[in-house]
Scaffold this motif. Structure first.
Motif, PDB file in Angstrom:
ATOM      1  N   ILE A 195       0.842  -1.232  -0.101  1.00  0.00           N
ATOM      2  CA  ILE A 195       0.011   0.161   0.026  1.00  0.00           C
ATOM      3  C   ILE A 195       0.909   1.305  -0.027  1.00  0.00           C
ATOM      4  CG2 ILE A 195      -1.631   1.297   1.248  1.00  0.00           C
ATOM      5  CD1 ILE A 195      -2.995  -1.208   2.113  1.00  0.00           C
ATOM      6  N   LEU A 196       2.105   0.960   0.639  1.00  0.00           N
ATOM      7  CA  LEU A 196       3.067   2.261   0.707  1.00  0.00           C
ATOM      8  C   LEU A 196       3.380   2.607  -0.979  1.00  0.00           C
ATOM      9  CD1 LEU A 196       4.855   4.280   2.018  1.00  0.00           C
ATOM     10  CD2 LEU A 196       6.623   2.493   2.148  1.00  0.00           C
ATOM     11  N   GLN A 197       3.762   1.533  -1.460  1.00  0.00           N
ATOM     12  CA  GLN A 197       3.916   1.552  -3.013  1.00  0.00           C
ATOM     13  C   GLN A 197       2.861   2.110  -3.720  1.00  0.00           C
ATOM     14  OE1 GLN A 197       6.747   1.565  -4.507  1.00  0.00           O
ATOM     15  NE2 GLN A 197       6.183   1.522  -6.812  1.00  0.00           N
ATOM     16  N   LEU A 198       1.745   1.550  -3.503  1.00  0.00           N
ATOM     17  CA  LEU A 198       0.469   2.032  -4.223  1.00  0.00           C
ATOM     18  C   LEU A 198       0.068   3.376  -4.063  1.00  0.00           C
ATOM     19  CD1 LEU A 198      -1.836  -1.132  -4.225  1.00  0.00           C
ATOM     20  CD2 LEU A 198      -0.655  -0.284  -6.096  1.00  0.00           C
ATOM     21  N   SER A 199       0.404   3.878  -2.677  1.00  0.00           N
ATOM     22  CA  SER A 199      -0.239   5.025  -2.350  1.00  0.00           C
ATOM     23  C   SER A 199       0.884   6.232  -2.917  1.00  0.00           C
ATOM     24  CB  SER A 199       0.029   5.366  -0.808  1.00  0.00           C
ATOM     25  OG  SER A 199       1.288   5.310  -0.331  1.00  0.00           O
ATOM     26  N   GLY A 200       2.265   5.813  -3.298  1.00  0.00           N
ATOM     27  CA  GLY A 200       3.197   6.558  -3.894  1.00  0.00           C
ATOM     28  C   GLY A 200       2.717   6.664  -5.393  1.00  0.00           C
ATOM     29  N   CYS A 201       2.020   5.632  -5.857  1.00  0.00           N
ATOM     30  CA  CYS A 201       1.690   5.572  -7.465  1.00  0.00           C
ATOM     31  C   CYS A 201       0.370   6.347  -7.570  1.00  0.00           C
ATOM     32  CB  CYS A 201       1.548   4.048  -8.067  1.00  0.00           C
ATOM     33  SG  CYS A 201       2.918   3.293  -7.946  1.00  0.00           S
ATOM     34  N   LEU A 202      -0.208   6.900  -6.485  1.00  0.00           N
ATOM     35  CA  LEU A 202      -1.385   7.476  -6.565  1.00  0.00           C
ATOM     36  C   LEU A 202      -1.046   9.092  -6.200  1.00  0.00           C
ATOM     37  CD1 LEU A 202      -4.057   5.422  -4.681  1.00  0.00           C
ATOM     38  CD2 LEU A 202      -4.388   6.377  -7.063  1.00  0.00           C
ATOM     39  N   VAL A 203      -0.304   9.308  -5.189  1.00  0.00           N
ATOM     40  CA  VAL A 203       0.156  10.665  -5.050  1.00  0.00           C
ATOM     41  C   VAL A 203       0.949  11.452  -5.905  1.00  0.00           C
ATOM     42  CG1 VAL A 203       1.355  11.850  -3.325  1.00  0.00           C
ATOM     43  CG2 VAL A 203      -0.222  10.234  -2.440  1.00  0.00           C
ATOM     44  N   GLN A 204       2.123  10.379  -6.397  1.00  0.00           N
ATOM     45  CA  GLN A 204       3.107  11.058  -7.308  1.00  0.00           C
ATOM     46  C   GLN A 204       2.462  11.660  -8.790  1.00  0.00           C
ATOM     47  OE1 GLN A 204       5.863  12.274  -6.633  1.00  0.00           O
ATOM     48  NE2 GLN A 204       6.508  13.077  -8.535  1.00  0.00           N
ATOM     49  N   PRO A 205       1.599  10.574  -9.242  1.00  0.00           N
ATOM     50  CA  PRO A 205       0.991  11.119 -10.487  1.00  0.00           C
ATOM     51  C   PRO A 205       0.050  12.271 -10.404  1.00  0.00           C
ATOM     52  CG  PRO A 205       0.892   8.754 -10.292  1.00  0.00           C
ATOM     53  CD  PRO A 205       1.255   9.136  -9.044  1.00  0.00           C
ATOM     54  N   VAL A 206      -0.798  12.318  -9.309  1.00  0.00           N
ATOM     55  CA  VAL A 206      -1.512  13.476  -9.013  1.00  0.00           C
ATOM     56  C   VAL A 206      -0.824  14.524  -9.023  1.00  0.00           C
ATOM     57  CG1 VAL A 206      -3.480  14.431  -7.499  1.00  0.00           C
ATOM     58  CG2 VAL A 206      -3.536  12.090  -8.111  1.00  0.00           C
ATOM     59  N   ALA A 207       0.400  14.588  -8.233  1.00  0.00           N
ATOM     60  CA  ALA A 207       1.185  15.745  -7.861  1.00  0.00           C
ATOM     61  C   ALA A 207       1.436  16.258  -9.229  1.00  0.00           C
ATOM     62  CB  ALA A 207       2.326  15.500  -7.060  1.00  0.00           C
ATOM     63  N   VAL A 208       2.029  15.269 -10.300  1.00  0.00           N
ATOM     64  CA  VAL A 208       2.660  15.526 -11.468  1.00  0.00           C
ATOM     65  C   VAL A 208       1.213  16.300 -12.293  1.00  0.00           C
ATOM     66  CG1 VAL A 208       3.415  14.818 -13.755  1.00  0.00           C
ATOM     67  CG2 VAL A 208       4.388  13.896 -11.739  1.00  0.00           C
ATOM     68  N   ILE A 209       0.150  15.687 -12.287  1.00  0.00           N
ATOM     69  CA  ILE A 209      -0.834  16.370 -12.997  1.00  0.00           C
ATOM     70  C   ILE A 209      -1.098  17.796 -12.364  1.00  0.00           C
ATOM     71  CG2 ILE A 209      -3.556  16.080 -13.547  1.00  0.00           C
ATOM     72  CD1 ILE A 209      -3.046  12.855 -13.325  1.00  0.00           C
ATOM     73  N   MET A 210      -1.358  17.717 -11.063  1.00  0.00           N
ATOM     74  CA  MET A 210      -1.624  19.189 -10.589  1.00  0.00           C
ATOM     75  C   MET A 210      -0.634  20.329 -10.854  1.00  0.00           C
ATOM     76  SD  MET A 210      -4.327  18.842  -9.223  1.00  0.00           S
ATOM     77  CE  MET A 210      -4.791  17.540 -10.742  1.00  0.00           C
ATOM     78  N   GLN A 211       0.655  19.674 -10.817  1.00  0.00           N
ATOM     79  CA  GLN A 211       1.989  20.730 -11.203  1.00  0.00           C
ATOM     80  C   GLN A 211       1.556  21.203 -12.768  1.00  0.00           C
ATOM     81  OE1 GLN A 211       5.441  18.863 -10.276  1.00  0.00           O
ATOM     82  NE2 GLN A 211       4.989  18.646  -8.301  1.00  0.00           N
ATOM     83  N   ASN A 212       1.289  19.974 -13.671  1.00  0.00           N
ATOM     84  CA  ASN A 212       1.055  20.365 -15.158  1.00  0.00           C
ATOM     85  C   ASN A 212      -0.259  21.149 -15.635  1.00  0.00           C
ATOM     86  OD1 ASN A 212       3.713  19.315 -15.493  1.00  0.00           O
ATOM     87  ND2 ASN A 212       3.072  17.170 -15.813  1.00  0.00           N
ATOM     88  N   ALA A 213      -1.154  20.740 -14.785  1.00  0.00           N
ATOM     89  CA  ALA A 213      -2.602  21.396 -15.109  1.00  0.00           C
ATOM     90  C   ALA A 213      -2.442  22.854 -15.136  1.00  0.00           C
ATOM     91  CB  ALA A 213      -3.480  21.074 -14.332  1.00  0.00           C
ATOM     92  N   PRO A 214      -1.817  23.622 -14.029  1.00  0.00           N
ATOM     93  CA  PRO A 214      -1.895  25.136 -14.322  1.00  0.00           C
ATOM     94  C   PRO A 214      -0.926  25.592 -15.496  1.00  0.00           C
ATOM     95  CG  PRO A 214      -1.743  24.469 -11.991  1.00  0.00           C
ATOM     96  CD  PRO A 214      -1.674  23.225 -12.881  1.00  0.00           C
ATOM     97  N   LYS A 215       0.104  24.603 -15.745  1.00  0.00           N
ATOM     98  CA  LYS A 215       1.159  24.938 -16.914  1.00  0.00           C
ATOM     99  C   LYS A 215       0.417  25.023 -18.191  1.00  0.00           C
ATOM    100  CE  LYS A 215       5.462  23.255 -15.065  1.00  0.00           C
ATOM    101  NZ  LYS A 215       6.607  22.500 -15.258  1.00  0.00           N
ATOM    102  N   ILE A 216      -0.410  23.861 -18.402  1.00  0.00           N
ATOM    103  CA  ILE A 216      -1.250  23.894 -19.474  1.00  0.00           C
ATOM    104  C   ILE A 216      -2.214  24.676 -19.778  1.00  0.00           C
ATOM    105  CG2 ILE A 216      -2.672  22.088 -20.808  1.00  0.00           C
ATOM    106  CD1 ILE A 216      -1.287  20.027 -19.520  1.00  0.00           C
ATOM    107  N   GLN A 217      -2.827  25.077 -18.961  1.00  0.00           N
ATOM    108  CA  GLN A 217      -4.060  26.156 -18.905  1.00  0.00           C
ATOM    109  C   GLN A 217      -3.347  27.321 -19.052  1.00  0.00           C
ATOM    110  OE1 GLN A 217      -6.627  26.125 -15.509  1.00  0.00           O
ATOM    111  NE2 GLN A 217      -7.608  28.071 -16.017  1.00  0.00           N
ATOM    112  N   GLY A 218      -2.243  27.586 -18.285  1.00  0.00           N
ATOM    113  CA  GLY A 218      -1.508  29.026 -18.409  1.00  0.00           C
ATOM    114  C   GLY A 218      -1.133  29.308 -19.643  1.00  0.00           C
ATOM    115  N   ALA A 219      -0.407  28.369 -20.511  1.00  0.00           N
ATOM    116  CA  ALA A 219      -0.004  28.322 -21.724  1.00  0.00           C
ATOM    117  C   ALA A 219      -1.050  28.191 -22.891  1.00  0.00           C
ATOM    118  CB  ALA A 219       0.838  27.157 -22.063  1.00  0.00           C
TER     119      ALA A 219
END
Length: 567
Positions: A268-292
């Motif tokens: 579950i530690l591994q799976l939570s990382g596989c959830l949190v890290q992708p969401v963090a990537v998406i959340m970091q990139n979403a404003p970039k995409i919207q901003g551009a």
């Protein structure tokens, strides 16, 4: 955006699916390894050694293939964006092309494309991969424990809502940064183009101050973008770490209660990382995409074919007459340059177009070459209205030698033939009439001599001779000289014009300030312009005999030439 590379895009997504599945599979491998260690199961442990080796090899291959596919897709997409921009810019007619500063075009092809690559294309592909990992990890987490899966969804919702609120202000700042880049490029272009003025008028200090101010303004706008990006990334990381730690505490509780095996904690530690890290990537990139997005909209606007006044498809035929009837035109509203202008050019005849600066001479020949379509009245070629003609085929009939000669940073020969093939006799004719053959022996490699940026390696007269040769080699039936011999000496200009006047199959329209009587007498007609229209027309001697506007103009010009010669 990826429509021209559907197969490559499908391959990239497929490889991302495989890589995502393998990433999720790591959790199950870790669970079995930990269970083997805690349970002292050597058979399972030995089995997992072999599984781990094979798994690492498979993940390596999948990761490499996926990365290569993403990078190739990115490169090809950026290439398409640039090509679309270039095609859209050069699809504009002269009138629409001049409405935008060329520095804006340069900025779009360099700065804006870079923004789109870094803030839309790459983040979008990363978001696809992260989304796949997220979906697979969420399914696996619910299989382990629905309660933990539900808690993770709540945590991820908070991760989404807070950073996404920065998208709109980021878009505003990204658009301001793009405009700043365009303005910065425009001012730099002016400084480089005005180097001689800056140097001769001792403006170096002011130029440095201007550059420093513009550089500071651009840096401030860039930092404004990066500051919001940093806030978005910080919020995502904070919420991600908090969510992961919270889920681990809940899982540890279930293990302590004996409801889950110890290996599940690691899984579950591994799976939570596989959830949190992708969401963090998406959340970091979403404003970039919207901003551009405003930058992407600007690129799409520049890439779109612009409607032109010249949409005709009729093939032009010039056997008799080009006629201007009641033509009016102005570059700015309310400021006419041509006003009810009437003039006709017969095939094979030679015309000298004279008049004071600003009377409309150059504008008239620009309209003849389909440079501007917003004129009133009629311009016709053998009775066919200019706007009904196929413009490309019309331009195949007209050669223009401009006063401000432009040469490509290529060889003398390439600037003459423009990478087209011509017969040896066509080369000899063009080089002889233009006088290029007279200075080739003084060059480093003849026609293979590089001319440098805009012909910096040649003198003004040599550059103009090259331009004359370029206009002649294609043997077009109409030749326009817009002060086309102004950079050569009077004797050379006389020789070139005389040679052109001797060509029976050529219609020549010369805008000139060289008012030598013996040369003007060789023209079939002298056209004298005043205030945007043809004021007088006729042979040189007949116009002088009228003692009208042309005679007065010729007298003034002759007096000024004498004063200059005396000085």
């Amino acid at each position: 955006m990826f429509k021209n590379h559907k197969t490559l895009f499908a391959a990239a997504v497929t490889l991302n699916v495989l890589l995502s599945a393998l990433t999720i599979g790591v959790a199950f491998v870790l669970e079995r390894i930990l269970n083997a260690a805690i349970g002292g199961d050597w058979a399972l442990f030995n089995e997992m050694i072999a599984v781990t080796i094979g798994y690492v090899a498979l993940v390596t291959v999948a990761m490499t293939a996926s990365s290569l596919a993403d990078k190739k897709l990115t490169v090809r997409t950026v290439q398409d964006v640039r090509s679309g921009l270039h095609r859209g810019i050069f699809s504009r007619d002269t009138e629409r092309y001049r409405q935008t500063n060329t520095a804006d075009y340069l900025s779009a092809l360099t700065n804006d494309v870079k923004i789109v690559e870094e803030s839309i294309i790459v983040p979008f592909l990363q978001a696809i991969q992260s989304s796949l990992v997220f979906v697979m990890a969420m399914v696996a987490l619910f299989v382990y424990n629905p309660l933990i899966g539900g808690l993770m969804i709540v945590s991820l919702a908070a991760m989404y809502l807070l950073p996404s609120s920065l998208g709109k202000p980021l878009g505003t700042r990204q658009e301001a940064y793009s405009k700043g880049l365009s303005l910065f490029t425009s001012r730099l272009k002016d400084q480089f183009a005005g180097y001689e003025v800056i140097r001769s008028f001792r403006l170096l200090d002011r130029t440095r101050r201007d550059f420093a101010r513009q550089n500071d303004e651009l840096a401030d706008r860039k930092y404004g973008v990066e500051r919001l990006v940093a806030c978005s990334e910080g919020l995502s990381q904070m919420l991600g770490v908090g969510s992961q730690l919270g889920i681990m505490l809940v899982t540890a509780y279930f293990v302590l209660q004996g409801q889950m095996a110890a290996g599940a904690l690691l899984a579950i530690l591994q799976l939570s990382g596989c959830l949190v890290q992708p969401v963090a990537v998406i959340m970091q990139n979403a404003p970039k995409i919207q901003g551009a997005k405003p930058v992407l909209d600007r690129i799409r606007e520049l890439s779109a074919d612009q409607p032109s006044a010249f949409q005709g498809s009729v093939e032009p035929v010039f056997e008799h007459l080009i006629a201007f009837e009641g033509v009016g035109f102005g570059y700015l509203p309310g400021c006419p340059v041509l006003d009810d202008c009437d003039v006709a050019f017969e095939k094979g005849k030679k015309y000298a177009l004279v008049g004071a600066s600003g009377c409309g001479k150059t504008t008239l020949v620009k309209l003849l070459c389909a440079g501007y379509g917003s004129y009133t009245g009629s311009i016709s070629v053998d009775g066919k209205e200019l706007r009904s003609l196929d413009v490309d085929k019309l331009l195949a009939l007209v050669s223009v030698i401009h006063q401000d000669v432009f040469l490509f940073d290529e060889t003398i020969g390439e600037n003459i033939d423009l990478n087209r093939d011509y017969r040896e006799d066509e080369w000899e004719r063009a080089l002889s009439i233009s006088g290029v053959d007279r200075f080739l022996a003084q060059t480093e490699s003849g026609l293979e001599t590089p001319v440098g940026e805009n012909g910096i390696g040649l003198s003004g007269g040599q550059r103009q001779r090259v331009a004359v040769a370029r206009a002649l080699i294609e043997r077009k039936p109409i030749l326009v000289l817009d002060e086309g011999t102004s950079a050569v000496d009077a004797r050379t200009a006389y020789d070139i014009e005389t040679a052109l006047l001797d060509l029976d199959d050529l219609t020549v329209i010369t805008i000139t300030h060289h008012l030598a009587p013996d040369l003007l007498r060789r023209y079939d007609a002298v056209l004298y312009m005043e205030q945007g229209k043809i004021a007088e027309r006729g042979g040189y001697d007949s116009l002088i005999g009228k003692q009208g506007g042309f005679a007065s103009f010729q007298h003034i010009e002759a007096a000024q030439s004498d004063d200059a010669a005396s000085a």
